[in-house]
Scaffold this motif. Sequence first.
Motif, PDB file in Angstrom:
ATOM      1  N   SER A 221       0.670  -1.284   0.107  1.00  0.00           N
ATOM      2  CA  SER A 221      -0.067   0.054   0.072  1.00  0.00           C
ATOM      3  C   SER A 221       0.980   1.331  -0.157  1.00  0.00           C
ATOM      4  CB  SER A 221      -0.925   0.099   1.093  1.00  0.00           C
ATOM      5  OG  SER A 221      -1.780   1.366   1.233  1.00  0.00           O
ATOM      6  N   PHE A 222       0.645   2.201  -1.043  1.00  0.00           N
ATOM      7  CA  PHE A 222       1.358   3.443  -1.059  1.00  0.00           C
ATOM      8  C   PHE A 222       0.294   4.506  -1.047  1.00  0.00           C
ATOM      9  CE2 PHE A 222       4.453   0.335  -2.686  1.00  0.00           C
ATOM     10  CZ  PHE A 222       5.479   0.951  -1.892  1.00  0.00           C
ATOM     11  N   PHE A 223       0.476   5.739  -0.484  1.00  0.00           N
ATOM     12  CA  PHE A 223      -0.817   6.665  -0.631  1.00  0.00           C
ATOM     13  C   PHE A 223      -0.717   7.222  -2.001  1.00  0.00           C
ATOM     14  CE2 PHE A 223      -1.369   6.041   3.665  1.00  0.00           C
ATOM     15  CZ  PHE A 223      -2.324   6.647   3.779  1.00  0.00           C
ATOM     16  N   SER A 224      -1.860   7.698  -2.482  1.00  0.00           N
ATOM     17  CA  SER A 224      -2.226   8.085  -3.861  1.00  0.00           C
ATOM     18  C   SER A 224      -1.778   9.410  -4.199  1.00  0.00           C
ATOM     19  CB  SER A 224      -3.766   7.870  -4.067  1.00  0.00           C
ATOM     20  OG  SER A 224      -3.941   8.670  -5.386  1.00  0.00           O
ATOM     21  N   LEU A 225      -1.414   9.852  -5.231  1.00  0.00           N
ATOM     22  CA  LEU A 225      -1.069  11.190  -5.545  1.00  0.00           C
ATOM     23  C   LEU A 225      -2.156  12.259  -5.307  1.00  0.00           C
ATOM     24  CD1 LEU A 225       1.752  12.443  -7.124  1.00  0.00           C
ATOM     25  CD2 LEU A 225       0.671  12.378  -9.026  1.00  0.00           C
ATOM     26  N   ASP A 226      -3.205  12.064  -5.241  1.00  0.00           N
ATOM     27  CA  ASP A 226      -4.252  12.758  -4.833  1.00  0.00           C
ATOM     28  C   ASP A 226      -4.427  13.123  -3.469  1.00  0.00           C
ATOM     29  OD1 ASP A 226      -5.543  10.666  -4.229  1.00  0.00           O
ATOM     30  OD2 ASP A 226      -6.826  10.447  -5.757  1.00  0.00           O
ATOM     31  N   CYS A 227      -3.604  12.521  -2.470  1.00  0.00           N
ATOM     32  CA  CYS A 227      -3.673  12.649  -1.144  1.00  0.00           C
ATOM     33  C   CYS A 227      -2.716  14.015  -0.989  1.00  0.00           C
ATOM     34  CB  CYS A 227      -3.152  11.663  -0.575  1.00  0.00           C
ATOM     35  SG  CYS A 227      -4.395  10.300  -0.477  1.00  0.00           S
ATOM     36  N   PHE A 228      -1.954  14.616  -2.025  1.00  0.00           N
ATOM     37  CA  PHE A 228      -1.170  15.674  -1.782  1.00  0.00           C
ATOM     38  C   PHE A 228      -1.617  16.661  -2.608  1.00  0.00           C
ATOM     39  CE2 PHE A 228       0.822  11.640  -0.964  1.00  0.00           C
ATOM     40  CZ  PHE A 228       1.812  11.633   0.148  1.00  0.00           C
ATOM     41  N   ASP A 229      -1.363  17.844  -2.365  1.00  0.00           N
ATOM     42  CA  ASP A 229      -1.683  19.219  -3.195  1.00  0.00           C
ATOM     43  C   ASP A 229      -0.655  19.162  -4.348  1.00  0.00           C
ATOM     44  OD1 ASP A 229       0.730  21.028  -2.654  1.00  0.00           O
ATOM     45  OD2 ASP A 229       0.312  20.835  -0.752  1.00  0.00           O
ATOM     46  N   GLU A 230      -1.345  20.123  -5.161  1.00  0.00           N
ATOM     47  CA  GLU A 230      -0.477  19.831  -6.549  1.00  0.00           C
ATOM     48  C   GLU A 230       0.564  21.042  -6.646  1.00  0.00           C
ATOM     49  OE1 GLU A 230      -3.539  20.400  -9.469  1.00  0.00           O
ATOM     50  OE2 GLU A 230      -4.633  18.729  -8.944  1.00  0.00           O
ATOM     51  N   LYS A 231       0.930  21.973  -5.673  1.00  0.00           N
ATOM     52  CA  LYS A 231       1.877  22.838  -5.744  1.00  0.00           C
ATOM     53  C   LYS A 231       3.260  22.532  -4.961  1.00  0.00           C
ATOM     54  CE  LYS A 231       2.506  27.868  -5.045  1.00  0.00           C
ATOM     55  NZ  LYS A 231       2.194  29.102  -4.322  1.00  0.00           N
ATOM     56  N   ALA A 232       2.996  22.155  -3.725  1.00  0.00           N
ATOM     57  CA  ALA A 232       4.162  21.729  -3.022  1.00  0.00           C
ATOM     58  C   ALA A 232       4.283  20.165  -2.725  1.00  0.00           C
ATOM     59  CB  ALA A 232       4.282  22.467  -1.516  1.00  0.00           C
ATOM     60  N   PHE A 233       3.000  19.367  -3.185  1.00  0.00           N
ATOM     61  CA  PHE A 233       3.025  18.072  -2.805  1.00  0.00           C
ATOM     62  C   PHE A 233       3.308  17.604  -1.363  1.00  0.00           C
ATOM     63  CE2 PHE A 233       4.108  18.648  -7.534  1.00  0.00           C
ATOM     64  CZ  PHE A 233       3.236  17.631  -7.822  1.00  0.00           C
ATOM     65  N   GLN A 234       2.543  18.525  -0.609  1.00  0.00           N
ATOM     66  CA  GLN A 234       2.400  18.103   0.571  1.00  0.00           C
ATOM     67  C   GLN A 234       1.039  17.332   0.911  1.00  0.00           C
ATOM     68  OE1 GLN A 234       4.545  19.373   3.809  1.00  0.00           O
ATOM     69  NE2 GLN A 234       5.800  18.988   2.029  1.00  0.00           N
ATOM     70  N   LEU A 235       1.268  16.616   2.053  1.00  0.00           N
ATOM     71  CA  LEU A 235      -0.236  15.953   2.168  1.00  0.00           C
ATOM     72  C   LEU A 235      -1.399  17.034   2.595  1.00  0.00           C
ATOM     73  CD1 LEU A 235      -0.696  12.968   2.727  1.00  0.00           C
ATOM     74  CD2 LEU A 235      -0.439  13.464   5.287  1.00  0.00           C
ATOM     75  N   LYS A 236      -2.427  16.708   2.092  1.00  0.00           N
ATOM     76  CA  LYS A 236      -3.579  17.594   2.232  1.00  0.00           C
ATOM     77  C   LYS A 236      -4.130  17.795   3.601  1.00  0.00           C
ATOM     78  CE  LYS A 236      -5.357  17.099  -2.527  1.00  0.00           C
ATOM     79  NZ  LYS A 236      -6.413  16.536  -3.424  1.00  0.00           N
TER      80      LYS A 236
END
Length: 270
Positions: A221-236
């Motif tokens: 299991s790896f966390f999906s890209l959409d769990c992160f914001d699109e600018k700094a790629f920090q966890l939402k």
Amino acid sequence: MVKKVLIIYAHQSSGSFNAAAKNAAVEVLTAQGCTVEVSDLYAMNFKATATAEDIKGDVKNAENFCYLEESRIAWEEGRLSDDITKEQTKITEADLLIFQFPMYWFGLPAVMKGWIDRVLTHGFAFSQEKRYSQGVFKDKKAMLSFTTGSLESMFSPTGINGDMNVTLWPLQNGILNYCGFQVLAPQIFWAPALTADEDRKSMLEAWRTRLQGLLEEKPLSFFSLDCFDEKAFQLKPDVHEKHASKEFGLTVGIHLNKPLPPHSQMKAGC
């Protein structure tokens, strides 16, 4: 549908435990109807260094050569060296990749790292838009199968080598998951050189048993890209909040300053 398996194999000796593990995979998977191909990197004398020699014709910027960019352009224009394009074709045709190797210095043998550096080129294997859960190879599976020189106890949270989950994170997340592969749990052969013949036979039998159902296994299991914001790629924030009260962090690499999730790089469902 016949499944195609590519084994990327790195060991110098045909009498090694790694060779036996590779041969077992070929035999068992072939018996199941799979088409199995082996890239024997030492036998192929595969070039490990990523250089301008990998590109046919002129490079775009010889004074400030950037392999990442030059190899992407060469891939787009069909100007990569023949040894690279041959391996890329194998990947394109494969449903499952198995990397079979002895762990060197907590990582890959140089020839296998070179295969990754040269074959998984920008554009072919990843891009800014296509990576992680949106990666190029999201419909393919991949796994590590390797031997260690140290005992299992030494690769534990209290062992001198540290937690094997931490050791595996750069390989499984930073390479395989980054390119989109569904990553199957690793097959780890703990210190076969230090064990008795019967123990080595038991290791291979366990591998053969696992191979019988390998294609149906659930991936790690790896966390999906959409769990992160699109600018700094920090966890939402909402994802962070959801996991704030849990005992362990999300993953080995994204642990939220909590204890590492146990076995998350070694067993599916953890």
